[in-house]
Design an enzyme around this catalytic site. Structure first.
Site, PDB file in Angstrom:
ATOM      1  N   TRP A 298       3.057  -4.988   9.216  1.00 41.72           N
ATOM      2  CA  TRP A 298       2.087  -6.154   8.865  1.00 41.72           C
ATOM      3  C   TRP A 298       2.439  -6.666   7.764  1.00 41.72           C
ATOM      4  O   TRP A 298       1.918  -7.684   7.173  1.00 41.72           O
ATOM      5  CB  TRP A 298       0.645  -5.085   8.703  1.00 41.72           C
ATOM      6  CG  TRP A 298       0.744  -4.571   7.341  1.00 41.72           C
ATOM      7  CD1 TRP A 298       1.691  -3.553   7.076  1.00 41.72           C
ATOM      8  CD2 TRP A 298      -0.400  -4.325   6.457  1.00 41.72           C
ATOM      9  NE1 TRP A 298       1.295  -2.684   6.000  1.00 41.72           N
ATOM     10  CE2 TRP A 298       0.117  -3.333   5.524  1.00 41.72           C
ATOM     11  CE3 TRP A 298      -1.584  -4.770   6.437  1.00 41.72           C
ATOM     12  CZ2 TRP A 298      -0.742  -2.615   4.442  1.00 41.72           C
ATOM     13  CZ3 TRP A 298      -2.342  -4.644   5.276  1.00 41.72           C
ATOM     14  CH2 TRP A 298      -1.774  -3.484   4.413  1.00 41.72           C
ATOM     15  N   GLU A 428      -2.063   5.270   3.624  1.00 43.25           N
ATOM     16  CA  GLU A 428      -1.596   6.347   4.752  1.00 43.25           C
ATOM     17  C   GLU A 428      -1.718   7.708   4.215  1.00 43.25           C
ATOM     18  O   GLU A 428      -1.108   8.599   4.986  1.00 43.25           O
ATOM     19  CB  GLU A 428      -0.156   5.832   4.903  1.00 43.25           C
ATOM     20  CG  GLU A 428      -0.127   4.684   5.749  1.00 43.25           C
ATOM     21  CD  GLU A 428       1.554   3.730   5.801  1.00 43.25           C
ATOM     22  OE1 GLU A 428       1.698   3.271   6.822  1.00 43.25           O
ATOM     23  OE2 GLU A 428       1.894   4.209   4.849  1.00 43.25           O
ATOM     24  N   GLN A 497      -2.255   3.048  -1.439  1.00 48.48           N
ATOM     25  CA  GLN A 497      -2.101   1.762  -1.773  1.00 48.48           C
ATOM     26  C   GLN A 497      -3.166   0.879  -1.623  1.00 48.48           C
ATOM     27  O   GLN A 497      -4.158   1.252  -1.216  1.00 48.48           O
ATOM     28  CB  GLN A 497      -1.042   1.359  -0.755  1.00 48.48           C
ATOM     29  CG  GLN A 497      -1.300   1.011   0.685  1.00 48.48           C
ATOM     30  CD  GLN A 497      -0.046   0.810   1.763  1.00 48.48           C
ATOM     31  OE1 GLN A 497       0.915   1.883   1.772  1.00 48.48           O
ATOM     32  NE2 GLN A 497      -0.017  -0.063   2.408  1.00 48.48           N
TER      33      GLN A 497
END
Length: 692
Positions: A298, A428, A497
């Protein structure tokens, strides 16, 4: 800071970084290498099956290093000139200079070139010898290479990769011709100056390799090999020029980002050459075990693409065509997971099949499919290019993504809403969660775009698309007035993030300024400071949106710990780990400039603007914003916005534009006419009074 501070686009040092990963790269759309390295990579040439798929190492004759025999610690300098797209190494000895130049040719994309020039500085007549140190061996761990007959003075090898990406799939072939490199070069006693040139041509066919090598020799004979490269590179830089009046470190970072990102995009004049996507570390990196093996994530669609779209829509189109070309692989991914439509892989190489070495990401980080479609939507809103969708396969991709999202949702009787369960969000650190706010909003956006586009193309809109877009759950805490990252998220939990903050930008999910602020306040302190570089840019954009200029700058400043000296190579994480030459971080940084400082937002009805500059920045000039077939030069200061249409397309005809301020004032934007008005929010739209 490196020397050369006076020119923010030239990075010079007297010593190289100790970590060779931090050396600069020279790259074009087809070839890339890191300076002084003995391997190069060719676009789309991967070896290894499934999770082992990685960029195939092609042996590189270009990694040579000059040495001055007998000279005691000669003065040396190393320069990356982002204006000419050229790296050089200079040795200054008493009586002479020796300069080695290296570049990936931006006109002949299958060619890389280097030269060594020795120039006498005094009246001496003794020979001058420079040694060339090279680790080059014509062998590869990824290619079965066979020597062929010499061609026009060049050596020749060719061969296929060792293992296909998918069983029974193709194994790319590489053909390489190169000028033999001697162990030393000598300037004769009667010579004042001499230049030796070395060419390397790499292509997928013998014919193309030979054609490129011959073309390089012809330009050499005419004395214009380097000049033709510089001309092509300068045209690209000029067409994508972004200039800033502000702190030197910011200006240098800007030029570094533009150099590395523009090096990675397809050239304007190569519509027949398929593009193979942009990986986080670029084409120069991605050997096995390095920089995510050269896979496409991405990172391309969400972090790099918006900048490329505004500056160079032809290159943006080529990126989208890469995704169209891999659609069949995406359909198979969906089928194998039991869903309809197309699921784009978390990590993509040549086929669109999932090549992530770890199953959890491919199975759960499904937001990638919506990220891909977001790029298509931004492109359509900016260009109105219906041909991509009607004739080139774009509609089939849009439809397949909408089908995937519909099949991936389940109905909750309890909440009377659609859920998407068992996913990993952009953060993640969490997996197998239900209703990731980011994933669900990007799915909603996919379905809304698919419906809108179907109407534009006069196609039937499935009722299911609109129904599910309306009824998908987007987690929201009514008491605290913020978006929890997923069902069950507890405030204060660390995140890896940028995740929920992306709802405000780039997703532009409707919310009040209060909620936007609360999302930023909630997640800024719990985002891992060791997380990936692009994160802080999105916090900066959010604070710029809210006109919190000091807070925006403090977030943007965090990016500088990911920029290494002296060549402005980014590392993914501030401790130096992760991908190197991290184009994703550079893409986020450029979005702060192109979307944060300007306030540009791409919508269906217009290109919004609402400038905001942190202290120390006084002026921003973007020479070539592309919108609806027009090229706009936009100059912004704290007091004034100046716009001029500098170019319009004829096929298809550009839409006449006007700038509209929120105050209600309209300013027609005619070609060659400069328009200025006080700095204020507004938008650029089609002019309703004139037809193209």
């Amino acid at each position: 800071m490196a020397d050369g501070e006076d020119d923010p686009g030239v990075f010079t040092a007297t010593a190289l970084p100790g970590d060779p990963r931090l050396l600069p790269t020279v790259t074009n759309a087809f070839l890339g290498t890191r300076v002084f390295r003995d391997i190069l990579h060719a676009a789309g040439v991967y070896s290894g099956a499934a999770g082992d798929t990685h960029r195939a190492d092609v042996p590189s004759p270009l990694g040579l290093r000059m040495a001055a025999p007998g000279a005691r610690s000669p003065a040396q300098s190393f320069t990356l000139n982002t204006w000419t797209g050229t790296f050089s190494h200079t040795i200054q000895s008493p009586g002479y200079t020796a300069t080695h130049q290296l570049y990936a040719h931006h006109y002949l994309l299958h060619l890389m070139a280097s030269s060594v020039t020795i120039r006498r500085l005094d009246g001496s007549t003794h020979p001058v010898t420079v040694q060339l140190q090279s680790l080059f061996v014509p062998q590869s761990q990824d290619l079965h290479l066979t020597p062929g007959p010499d061609f026009q003075g060049a050596h020749y090898i060719y061969g296929q990769t060792l293992a296909p990406e998918v069983e029974g799939g193709p194994r790319p072939t590489v053909h390489m011709l190169w000028t033999p490199i001697p162990e030393s070069l000598t300037l004769g006693g009667e010579e004042r100056e001499r230049c030796w040139q070395f060419l390397t041509a790499v292509a997928g066919s013998e014919e193309e390799a030979k054609r490129s090598y011959s073309a390089g020799l012809s330009l050499l004979a005419a004395g214009s090999l380097h000049r033709s490269h510089v001309r092509a590179w300068a045209a690209l830089r000029r067409g994508c020029s972004v200039e800033l009046d502000g702190p030197p470190a910011l200006r240098q970072a800007l030029h570094g980002c533009l150099y590395y990102l523009l090096s990675a995009i397809p050239a304007r004049d190569s519509p027949g050459v398929p593009f193979h996507g942009i990986s986080p570390g670029g084409l120069s990196n991605g050997t096995r075990g390095e920089d995510y093996w050269g896979h496409v994530f991405w990172d391309q669609d969400t972090w790099m693409f918006p900048n490329i779209l505004l500056l160079h829509p032809e290159a943006a189109r080529a990126i989208l065509r890469y995704r169209i070309r891999t659609l069949e692989g995406a359909r198979r991914n969906a089928r194998e997971q039991g869903y309809e439509g197309a699921k784009f892989p978390w990590e993509s190489a040549a086929t669109g099949r999932e090549v992530c070495p770890e199953e959890i990401y491919g199975a759960q980080e499904i937001h990638i499919t919506g990220d891909v479609l977001m790029a298509f939507e931004q492109y359509y809103c900016t260009t109105q290019d219906q041909k991509l969708f009607q004739e080139d396969g774009g509609w089939e991709l849009v439809e397949a993504v909408a089908q995937y999202w519909c099949s991936r949702m389940v109905w909750s009787e309890e909440e009377q809403l659609y859920h998407i369960r068992g996913v990993m969000p952009p953060d993640e650190y969490h997996s197998q969660v239900d209703n990731s706010a980011y994933t669900n909003v990007v799915a909603q956006r996919s379905l809304n775009f698919a419906s809108d586009l179907a109407r534009d193309l006069l196609l039937l809109v499935p009722e299911e698309w609109e129904d599910r877009a309306r009824k998908i759950k987007v987690p929201f805490d009514e008491e605290r007035k913020y978006h929890p990252e997923y069902d069950g998220y507890s405030p204060g939990e660390q995140v890896k993030q940028a995740d929920v903050v992306l709802l405000g930008f780039p997703l532009m999910h409707p919310m009040s300024a209060e909620v936007r602020r609360n999302d930023l306040e909630m997640y800024e302190p719990v985002t891992d400071p060791a997380g990936p570089a692009m994160t802080w840019s999105m916090f900066a954009v959010g604070w710029l949106e809210l006109k919190e200029l000091q807070r925006a700058w403090s977030q943007l400043e965090k990016c500088f710990s990911n920029i290494t000296e002296p060549f402005k190579v980014w590392v993914e994480n501030s401790d130096g780990s992760g991908a190197v030459n991290f184009l994703t971080g550079m893409g986020g940084f450029l979005q702060v400039v192109l979307f944060g400082f300007t306030g540009f937002r791409i919508t269906r009805s217009g290109l919004l603007f609402d400038p905001a500059f942190p202290d120390g920045i006084t002026k921003l000039k973007v020479s070539s914003i592309s919108y609806l077939g027009n090229k706009l030069e936009v100059t912004i200061t704290r007091e004034e916005i100046r716009m001029e249409v500098t170019e319009t397309s004829w096929d298809p005809p550009a839409s006449p534009l006007e700038a509209v301020l929120e105050s209600g004032q309209h300013f027609p934007l005619g070609e060659g006419q400069s328009v200025s008005f006080p700095t204020a929010p507004g938008w650029i739209q089609r002019s309703p009074s004139r037809s193209p």
